[in-house]
Design a protein around this motif. Sequence first.
Motif, short mmCIF file in Angstrom:
data_model
loop_
_atom_site.label_atom_id
_atom_site.label_comp_id
_atom_site.label_asym_id
_atom_site.label_seq_id
_atom_site.Cartn_x
_atom_site.Cartn_y
_atom_site.Cartn_z
N LEU A 90 0.81 -1.55 0.30
CA LEU A 90 -0.30 0.16 0.00
C LEU A 90 1.11 1.12 0.03
CD1 LEU A 90 -2.51 -1.18 1.95
CD2 LEU A 90 -3.14 -1.07 0.31
N ALA A 91 2.24 0.80 -0.39
CA ALA A 91 2.86 2.35 -0.06
C ALA A 91 2.91 3.68 1.27
CB ALA A 91 3.05 3.11 -1.02
N ASP A 92 2.29 1.88 2.40
CA ASP A 92 2.20 3.33 3.61
C ASP A 92 3.28 2.41 4.42
OD1 ASP A 92 1.85 3.71 5.80
OD2 ASP A 92 -0.71 3.26 5.58
N SER A 93 5.10 3.54 4.50
CA SER A 93 6.17 3.34 5.43
C SER A 93 6.12 2.69 6.54
CB SER A 93 7.11 3.70 4.31
OG SER A 93 7.46 3.22 3.69
N ALA A 94 5.49 3.81 7.09
CA ALA A 94 5.04 4.62 8.61
C ALA A 94 4.52 3.52 9.17
CB ALA A 94 4.14 5.96 8.42
N ARG A 95 3.38 2.89 8.72
CA ARG A 95 2.21 1.84 9.54
C ARG A 95 3.59 0.42 9.18
NH1 ARG A 95 -2.35 4.67 8.33
NH2 ARG A 95 -3.23 4.89 9.80
N ALA A 96 4.68 0.07 8.21
CA ALA A 96 4.83 -0.71 7.67
C ALA A 96 6.38 -0.58 9.14
CB ALA A 96 5.63 -0.71 6.99
N LEU A 139 15.99 -1.87 14.24
CA LEU A 139 16.58 -0.83 13.51
C LEU A 139 16.14 -1.08 11.87
CD1 LEU A 139 20.02 -1.39 14.57
CD2 LEU A 139 19.16 0.44 15.55
N GLU A 140 15.30 -2.14 11.80
CA GLU A 140 14.96 -2.03 10.31
C GLU A 140 13.57 -0.74 10.33
OE1 GLU A 140 14.23 -5.51 9.27
OE2 GLU A 140 16.19 -6.44 8.85
N GLY A 141 12.73 -0.83 11.17
CA GLY A 141 11.82 0.01 11.87
C GLY A 141 12.39 1.50 11.67
N LEU A 142 12.97 1.58 12.63
CA LEU A 142 13.72 2.82 13.21
C LEU A 142 14.22 3.66 11.39
CD1 LEU A 142 14.53 5.35 14.56
CD2 LEU A 142 16.85 4.42 15.18
N GLU A 143 14.79 2.76 10.86
CA GLU A 143 15.15 3.16 9.20
C GLU A 143 14.25 3.69 8.35
OE1 GLU A 143 18.77 4.12 6.13
OE2 GLU A 143 18.34 4.11 8.47
N LEU A 144 13.19 2.43 8.54
CA LEU A 144 12.29 2.83 7.38
C LEU A 144 11.26 4.20 7.74
CD1 LEU A 144 10.72 1.72 4.86
CD2 LEU A 144 9.12 0.03 6.93
N ARG A 145 10.87 4.54 9.02
CA ARG A 145 10.52 5.46 9.57
C ARG A 145 11.17 6.75 9.40
NH1 ARG A 145 5.42 5.62 12.53
NH2 ARG A 145 4.49 8.22 12.18
#
Length: 606
Positions: free
Chosen positions: A81-87, A112-118
Amino acid sequence: MLHIPTETKRWFDLAVEYEKNGKIEESIQTYKQALNHAEYENNLQLKAEILNNLAILLSGSGLRQEGIELSYKAYEAYLMLADSARAANVKINIGTDYIDEGKFEEALKVMLEGLELRIQCGDSTNLAAYYLNIGDVYKQLNIDKKWKLFLEKARTLAATPNYATFDTKICILNELGSMYDDNKAYDQAISAYQEMYNLSKKEGFINGMATALNNLASVYLETRQNKKALLATQESLTLNKKDNNYYGLVFSNNLMGDVYLALGNTFEAKQYYKEGINLANKYNFKTEFVNSYEGLYKTYRKEGNWKEALYYHEQTHRLTDSLQNNELQEKVLEIEAKYQAEKKERQIELLHNENELKNARIKLQNVYIWGVSFLFILVSAGSVWIVRQKRIKQRAKQVELEQKLLRSQMNPHFLFNSLGAIQSYMLKNDGRKAAFYLSNLSSLMRSILKNSREEVISLQEEKETLEKYLVLHKLRLGERLNYVVSVSDELDQEEVYLPPMMIQPFVENAVIHGIEPMDKEGIIQVRFYKDGNLLVIQVDDNGVGIQDSSKNKNAAHVSYALQIFKERVANLKKRYGTEILYSIIAKDPSIESGTLVTVKIPLKSF
């Protein structure tokens, strides 16, 4: 039956309503129905939300592996869905599940992957929560420096609007209280937890209220306010039952066991610890098993039930070793180091591209001339300061190294004589008692290894280590050795600090060279009390006395132990400017044989 587009939403809303009302099982089943409809209708947006909510509920109910699998599906759906924040949020949830599983390496990696994505998606909403959760990994592994670093980052971000939700601000208060408690700043810890409770109550946030009460109870226990601890824990237990907070229930039961143990009610303590084990097993909270087992070990030990105490003691250390080992800590630190290195490489590449665009506008000759001039001035002005600072640091390091070397000289003697205490039962082939000895020795060794890394330790830690040492000799010598380790009420054992194993050589000499050579009952009294601004420590024995002891073939060891003590005193004076006084007096044999050692240390010197 014909499915219409609103069917998924209807089931989804019903599941949310069940969840709000604490009907967790009904909510789970309804979410599963909603998921079936979402897949049939190809509603990817609702499917992602259903997967995420369902994963959280399943994990909280103990079905953590199923929850993690659904979280990864939710993560993939949000990316589609291209919703990187929720991912990115889902990655943090997965990391939290891994922490509860005791899989800290995996937890740090996904967080850390989540932080980088955010950061990459440019949405800074609730960014503080990411740093707070990553810090929790380090906290669980007792890597305090890293934990406090990430906590400080979270607190700084939370000061900016939109960077922290209400829940995150509550969690930050919780971690701040924990940090204050860790630093023994109990008033500040109570203040933080009380603020957390009041804010949660105002917003009707039951989980926040219960957590604040649990932590308040822990501080009350540490400060010996046992009745306040009992009231806080009882209220927390009620709130956790009302909220169906399974982790909170496990934690509250263990804490209730701690409270009743402090109150001397071992029967109630055992009931709550065992309930803690049942709940931790049912909902798969591995990290809480340690607290339950350790509580039962202390309870059975207090009752004198050595067989059960030994069993739970071994279980405690088995779990602790599996959850917190040096290799795991190193792997976790290595993961972050790799993450930071990759991040810097990307930053360097970006800077390089920017610099190439700007180079055409820069007058290289002027920059070079001014740069060289400035560098020359900077080097000239800083050289003296750098050399001076280097010398100061080298001297401080040298003194610190000398201090550590002296402590390391003492450890082998401490351990050697403890191993001697185990020998007699080994030779008699008494397996049960030998095993109990080994268990106690293991606990003693852990204390020694922990304390040897510290410059100073609390009076309580010193007292506990001495008691562990003496109980081994008591088991070996039986009625020939009695001992009392007492601390006067005017001393706060948590607030008074002293160098580790400071009086151990004198206690060791009292046992080995004072009491053991006698053929009658002996007693060693170790007293800690306050005299003005001095901490006074006395080692009083009714052994053979200095003169008779000096005739013993091990007299050289007595003088060697005293020499170590003198060298430590000299080094402490160099490092802290602390004047430590001591005296060794032989008692009058016509009145009572034995030796009285007195050590006086200025309070708040370290």
